[in-house]
Design an enzyme around this catalytic site. Structure first.
Site, mmCIF file in Angstrom:
data_model
loop_
_atom_site.group_PDB
_atom_site.id
_atom_site.type_symbol
_atom_site.label_atom_id
_atom_site.label_comp_id
_atom_site.label_asym_id
_atom_site.label_seq_id
_atom_site.Cartn_x
_atom_site.Cartn_y
_atom_site.Cartn_z
ATOM 1 N N LYS A 74 0.838 -1.195 0.000
ATOM 2 C CA LYS A 74 0.000 0.000 0.000
ATOM 3 C C LYS A 74 0.877 1.251 0.000
ATOM 4 C CE LYS A 74 -3.631 2.126 2.890
ATOM 5 N NZ LYS A 74 -4.469 1.921 4.099
ATOM 6 N N SER A 152 -9.118 2.691 3.834
ATOM 7 C CA SER A 152 -8.196 3.359 2.940
ATOM 8 C C SER A 152 -7.347 2.392 2.109
ATOM 9 C CB SER A 152 -7.270 4.269 3.751
ATOM 10 O OG SER A 152 -6.449 3.519 4.631
ATOM 11 N N SER A 176 -9.449 0.364 8.048
ATOM 12 C CA SER A 176 -8.965 0.405 6.674
ATOM 13 C C SER A 176 -8.495 -0.919 6.086
ATOM 14 C CB SER A 176 -7.838 1.439 6.548
ATOM 15 O OG SER A 176 -8.354 2.727 6.752
#
Length: 497
Positions: A74, A152, A176
């Site tokens: 990520k 996220s 997230s």
């Protein structure tokens, strides 16, 4: 190997094929890249390629449970030395900011044997439950590209659901990992506080509320990766006891009959979508068929106050992040999204006393949850209050944007707090995801399990919240649910598959 064969295996399965020399790491990397090229134009899941690094890695002799398996990290706090980190922000993207050392979580991912070949999209500084950053563009859900994959870690979830990789790096400061897993029909475990490393730059981020792990298609991949990354890191404030057996070994044993409490009303006192109730009904029936006891019960916590206290921490964190980026890049105000600027402006307005008062209330939430776990093994909730929202649905309305701009020019965020606009923005964002922050503030592990599909063909996960150090129990239950109601072969039709 053909792509149709590649997508039939989880990460451990692919690693076994590499170990048995039925396929090599370079072939797997090529398949992952071809799938990326096929679906990323529709999804925008990946925002930065690492081709030279991945090609070199594919030629190396690599050890680990996932040796040779293609992997994505990520683009938020999972830094790779020398590779740009954008964090969803225009200023960092413009500056080409590249950390000079690996994050410890990235080192441990690499030690597991994975081959990192790209970075996935995230909202600006991970601040939202959708992945629609202005700097890098909107990420879309493979099940229906008109809807969000959540956030996220939305880029990672979209990539895994679309079959680019069997698992990808993610992190969770308020849901997230679990939110995008729920949106994309995947498994997502948030480990407990201090179970995995956060350093060297961000150890104990948000007082330990934020943690790293992965989003996966199979439970065993999540368990095996937790085996690979868990453990004490230098400088951590606590050293957790290790489980008696590894997490992968733990899932070989089904859990005992569990007593599970169900919370199926929003802590914000906002009606849930009928499909959120349907997801809980589906999960409850499955649990009862497996011999578990399920009854309505919840910890004695003021959910609205918890939401406010979570946002107090979140806004202060945004202020710190914005100030750090401005110091690094010389960024101007317009290089941050309007909502980010509002959050940071409010964060700076909190006094130290107010912040510590909010932080002190975390102790009360921990105590109340411990009281609940004295009677119940787990808490079950919907992961989301509604099915994955439509793209743009969570955007700040134009009238609020117009009202915010003059308030942001004032020297203090007190006017913003008094205006009520910030609370409106907060409620608008949290109304979709009111259940996940509890596990972050109390530091306990929690997971989202993909057990329900809506009539419109969108996934909707169920969340289980455990007691401290209950990762093994959660994984055992997840494996039992996976065996009883398999989801691995349930894939969206996108890019010809």
């Amino acid at each position: 190997m053909k792509y149709s064969e590649y997508v039939q295996h989880d990460a451990l399965g692919l690693a076994r094929l590499v170990a048995e020399r039925q396929v090599d790491a370079a072939d797997l990397l090529q398949l992952a890249r071809e799938r990326l090229a096929n679906v990323n134009p529709q999804l925008n899941a990946v925002v930065h390629r690492m081709d030279t690094i991945a090609d070199a890695r594919a030629k190396e002799s690599v050890d680990g449970a996932f040796a040779g398996v293609p992997f994505l990290i990520k683009d938020l706090f999972q830094d790779y030395a020398g590779v740009p980190s954008g964090y969803g922000n225009a200023a960092l993207k413009r500056a080409g900011f590249a950390p000079q050392e690996h994050a410890e979580i990235t080192r441990r991912f690499m030690a597991s044997g994975v081959n990192i070949f790209a970075k996935t999209n995230t909202p600006e500084f991970g601040a939202k439950g959708v992945t629609e950053p202005e700097a890098f563009g909107i990420t879309r859900n493979p099940w229906n590209t008109g809807h969000t994959p959540g956030g996220s870690s939305g880029g990672s979830a979209a990539a895994v659901a679309a079959g680019i990789v069997p698992m990808a790096g993610a992190n969770d400061g308020g849901g997230s990992i679990r939110i995008p897993a729920a949106c994309c029909g995947l498994f997502g475990l948030k480990p407990g506080r201090a179970r995995v490393p956060g350093g060297p730059a961000r150890s104990d981020l948000m007082h330990g509320a934020a943690v790293d792990h992965v989003i996966t298609r199979s439970v065993r991949d999540s368990a095996a990766m937790l085996d690979a990354i868990a453990g004490y890191e230098k400088g951590a404030i606590v050293r957790l006891a290790e489980p008696e057996a590894g997490y992968l070994a733990a899932i070989e044993t089904a859990p005992k009959a569990l007593r599970i409490g169900v919370l199926d009303t929003s802590p914000l006192d906002i009606p849930l979508h009928e499909q959120a109730h349907a997801a809980i009904d589906t999960t409850t029936k499955l649990l009862e068929s497996l011999g578990h006891t399920v009854e309505r019960a919840a910890p004695a916590i003021d959910g609205l106050q918890l939401g406010r206290d979570f946002l107090s921490m979140w806004f202060v964190q945004m202020a710190i992040q914005v100030d750090d980026v401005r110091a690094r890049t010389g960024a101007k105000a317009d290089e941050f999204e309007l909502d980010t600027r509002a959050m940071a402006h409010v964060g700076r307005a909190f006094s130290a006393t107010e912040y510590m008062q909010a932080f002190e209330r975390w102790r009360g939430y921990r105590y109340a949850l411990a009281e609940f776990h004295a009677e119940y093994d787990l808490l079950l909730t919907p992961t989301l209050a509604n099915p994955p929202s439509r793209i743009g649905e969570s955007a700040t309305p134009k009238w609020q944007q117009m009202a915010l701009r003059p308030l942001l020019r004032l020297p203090t965020g007190r006017a913003l707090i008094r205006s009520g606009i910030v609370e409106q923005i907060a409620r608008e964002n949290l109304k979709h995801v009111p259940f996940t922050q509890l596990a972050n503030l109390t530091g306990v592990p929690a997971m989202s399990v993909p057990l329900h599909m809506t009539p419109d063909g969108l996934p909707l996960g169920s969340q289980f919240v455990g007691a401290p150090s209950s990762e093994s129990l959660l994984l055992r239950l997840a494996a039992q649910l996976e065996e009883a109601a398999p989801w691995f072969d349930r894939l969206p039709v996108i890019g010809g598959h």
